[in-house]
Design an enzyme around this catalytic site. Structure first.
Site, mmCIF file in Angstrom:
data_model
loop_
_atom_site.group_PDB
_atom_site.id
_atom_site.type_symbol
_atom_site.label_atom_id
_atom_site.label_comp_id
_atom_site.label_asym_id
_atom_site.label_seq_id
_atom_site.Cartn_x
_atom_site.Cartn_y
_atom_site.Cartn_z
ATOM 1 N N SER A 38 0.802 -1.227 0.000
ATOM 2 C CA SER A 38 0.000 0.000 0.000
ATOM 3 C C SER A 38 0.834 1.276 0.000
ATOM 4 O O SER A 38 0.308 2.338 -0.302
ATOM 5 C CB SER A 38 -0.928 0.003 1.213
ATOM 6 O OG SER A 38 -0.178 -0.183 2.395
ATOM 7 N N ASP A 52 -3.182 7.883 7.986
ATOM 8 C CA ASP A 52 -4.155 7.023 8.655
ATOM 9 C C ASP A 52 -3.416 6.084 9.601
ATOM 10 O O ASP A 52 -2.244 6.314 9.906
ATOM 11 C CB ASP A 52 -5.027 6.270 7.637
ATOM 12 C CG ASP A 52 -4.218 5.296 6.784
ATOM 13 O OD1 ASP A 52 -3.024 5.086 7.066
ATOM 14 O OD2 ASP A 52 -4.788 4.735 5.828
ATOM 15 N N HIS A 90 -0.386 4.528 7.291
ATOM 16 C CA HIS A 90 0.294 5.112 6.129
ATOM 17 C C HIS A 90 0.766 6.540 6.334
ATOM 18 O O HIS A 90 0.113 7.312 7.030
ATOM 19 C CB HIS A 90 -0.640 5.049 4.915
ATOM 20 C CG HIS A 90 -1.091 3.657 4.617
ATOM 21 N ND1 HIS A 90 -2.350 3.201 4.930
ATOM 22 C CD2 HIS A 90 -0.430 2.608 4.092
ATOM 23 C CE1 HIS A 90 -2.447 1.926 4.589
ATOM 24 N NE2 HIS A 90 -1.293 1.538 4.088
#
Ligand SMILES: *[C@@H]1O[C@H](CO)[C@@H](O)[C@H](O)[C@H]1NC(C)=O
Length: 369
Positions: A39, A334, A337
Site C-alpha cells: 500500500s 491514517d 500510512h
C-alpha cells in the site's frame, strides 16, 4: 497492396519514433518505472479486486490529490510511487497494472505512461500475507503479471530493444511491512520469541532474494529498494499499546529485517555483478521525523490525521471518520500510512540523500553510472 504497405511502413516508423522519444525521457535516460510492493506504493490496483476490503478509493483518501480524487492511494494526496516517477523527471506516474490489464496493447501503455505499477495494498513477501479471500496481490502474483508484460514487450520491441528498455528502467520495490504486521497482530505472535523471529525474518529474506533474482532474469538491472519504516510507531501499534508508546518489538524486527535486506543486496551485487541499487533507510528518516519534527515541518508525530479513537487509529479512515485540518504537519495520514508530506521527504532522500539515509548510493548517483 501499395496502400497497405505504406500504411504498415508508417506504423513502424511511428512506433520507432515513439520509442526513441520515450527512452530519452527522465533523468539518467530512465524510460520507465516498474513498481512492486504494498500500500505504500499502490496507485489503484486494489480498486480492481472485487472481493477485497483493502481499498482506499473513497474519501477522505485523496483529499489533497488533484480534484480531491480518491484514486486508491492510501494517502491524503500523492504517495511514494508518484514522487518516485516525478523525481525521475517522468511526466506521469506508472499506472496500476489492473487498470490496463485488458487494454488491447499493454506495451503501448507501458511505453507511453512511463512504466507499470503492480503494487497492491496488503501485499506481502509471503504468499499467505493478506491473501485470504483474495484481499491483495502477493509479490509472487505481481511478478507473474510482470512476466506477461515482459513477454509482450519482447515480442513488440524485439529482444535487444526490450532488454535495453528494461535495463534502463528503475524497479521500485516496497514490500515487507505487511508480513511483519500480520505476524505482530496475531494473538500468539511468534515474533515475541527470538529464534522463531529470526527464522521468520530469514525466510522473508530467502524469498525476497529469489524474487529479486527472478526480476533480474526478466531484465531488471536498476533497483530502488524501500527499507521498512518505523513500524512500531505507526498510530495503530501505538493505539494498541496501553502506554501509547511505540511498539518496541515491532521496531526491533524492522531493524533486523532492514539489516538483512542490506546484506541480501550486497550478496546479490556480488553474485550478479551488473545490478545497481539504492536502498532507502526509511527507518532512520522516520526516527529523525520523530526526534526533530520541526526540522521537517511536522507538529503531530503520534496521531493519524484521519480515523477514529485513540490516535485516530482504532477506526480506519472511512468516509465517516474525522480528519485533521492541516495534513502537512502530520507524519501519518491514517493508522498505517504516511501523509503525502512524509512520503515526499522520504522519496527525496532516496534521490539526493547522504549515506546516512541511502545505501550504497542515492538514486541520482546510481543513474550517473
Ligand atoms: C507462492 O505461490 C506460488 C504459486 O502458487 C508458488 O510457486 C511459490 O512456490 C509459493 N511461494 C512460497 C514461498 O510458498
Amino acid at each position: 497492396m501499395a496502400y497497405y504497405n505504406s500504411l504498415l511502413c508508417f506504423c513502424i516508423l511511428y512506433f520507432t519514433f515513439n520509442f526513441n522519444t520515450i527512452i530519452t525521457q527522465g533523468i539518467g535516460h530512465v524510460p520507465a518505472v516498474i513498481v512492486f510492493g504494498d500500500s505504500l506504493v499502490d496507485v489503484g490496483n486494489n480498486n480492481h479486486l472485487e472481493l477485497s476490503i483493502l481499498k482506499s478509493n473513497f474519501p477522505h483518501n485523496g483529499i489533497d490529490y488533484p480534484n480531491r480524487k480518491a484514486t486508491g492511494r492510501y494517502s491524503n494526496g500523492k504517495n511514494a510511487a508518484d514522487f518516485f516517477s516525478e523525481n525521475l523527471g517522468l511526466t506521469k506516474t506508472a499506472p496500476p497494472y489492473l487498470s490496463i490489464k485488458s487494454a488491447p496493447n499493454k506495451v503501448k501503455v507501458l511505453l507511453e505512461q512511463g512504466g507499470i505499477n503492480f503494487a497492491s495494498g496488503g501485499a506481502g513477501i509471503f504468499n499467505e500475507t493478506t491473501k485470504l479471500f483474495k484481499q491483495s496481490i502477493s509479490l509472487n502474483e505481481q511478478i507473474t503479471y510482470f512476466r506477461t508484460v515482459h513477454g509482450e514487450l519482447m515480442q513488440q520491441l524485439g529482444t535487444v530493444q526490450a532488454q535495453t528498455y528494461l535495463a534502463q528502467s528503475v524497479f521500485l520495490i516496497a514490500i515487507g511491512s505487511n508480513d511483519i504486521l500480520d505476524k505482530f497482530q496475531a494473538v500468539d505472535s511468534i515474533l515475541g520469541n527470538e529464534p522463531a523471529g529470526d527464522q521468520f525474518i530469514n525466510s522473508m529474506i530467502i524469498i525476497l532474494k529469489s524474487k529479486l533474482k527472478t526480476i533480474y532474469n526478466l531484465g531488471a538491472r536498476k533497483f530502488a529498494v524501500v527499507g521498512l519504516g518505523l513500524i512500531g510507531c505507526c498510530p495503530r501499534l501505538r493505539s494498541d499499546n496501553p502506554t501509547g508508546e511505540c511498539n518496541e518489538r515491532a521496531n526491533h524486527w524492522s531493524v533486523k529485517y532492514n539489516k538483512a535486506v542490506k546484506s541480501l543486496l550486497q550478496e546479490l551485487k556480488e553474485e550478479l555483478t551488473d545490478i545497481h541499487y539504492s536502498l532507502i533507510n526509511t527507518y532512520d528518516i522516520m526516527v529523525d521525523f520523530i526526534q526533530q519534527p520541526a526540522h521537517y515541518g511536522f507538529t503531530e508525530i503520534k496521531s493519524a490525521c484521519c480515523g477514529g479513537g485513540k490516535f485516530r487509529a482504532q477506526v480506519p479512515c472511512l468516509p465517516i471518520a474525522v480528519y485533521c485540518k492541516n495534513r502537512r504537519d502530520h507524519i501519518f495520514w491514517d493508522l498505517y500510512h504516511p501523509t503525502e508530506a512524509a512520503a515526499k521527504i522520504i522519496m527525496n532522500e532516496l534521490f539526493v540523500g547522504t549515506e546516512k539515509y541511502v545505501y550504497p548510493a542515492n538514486l541520482k548517483q546510481l543513474l550517473e553510472i
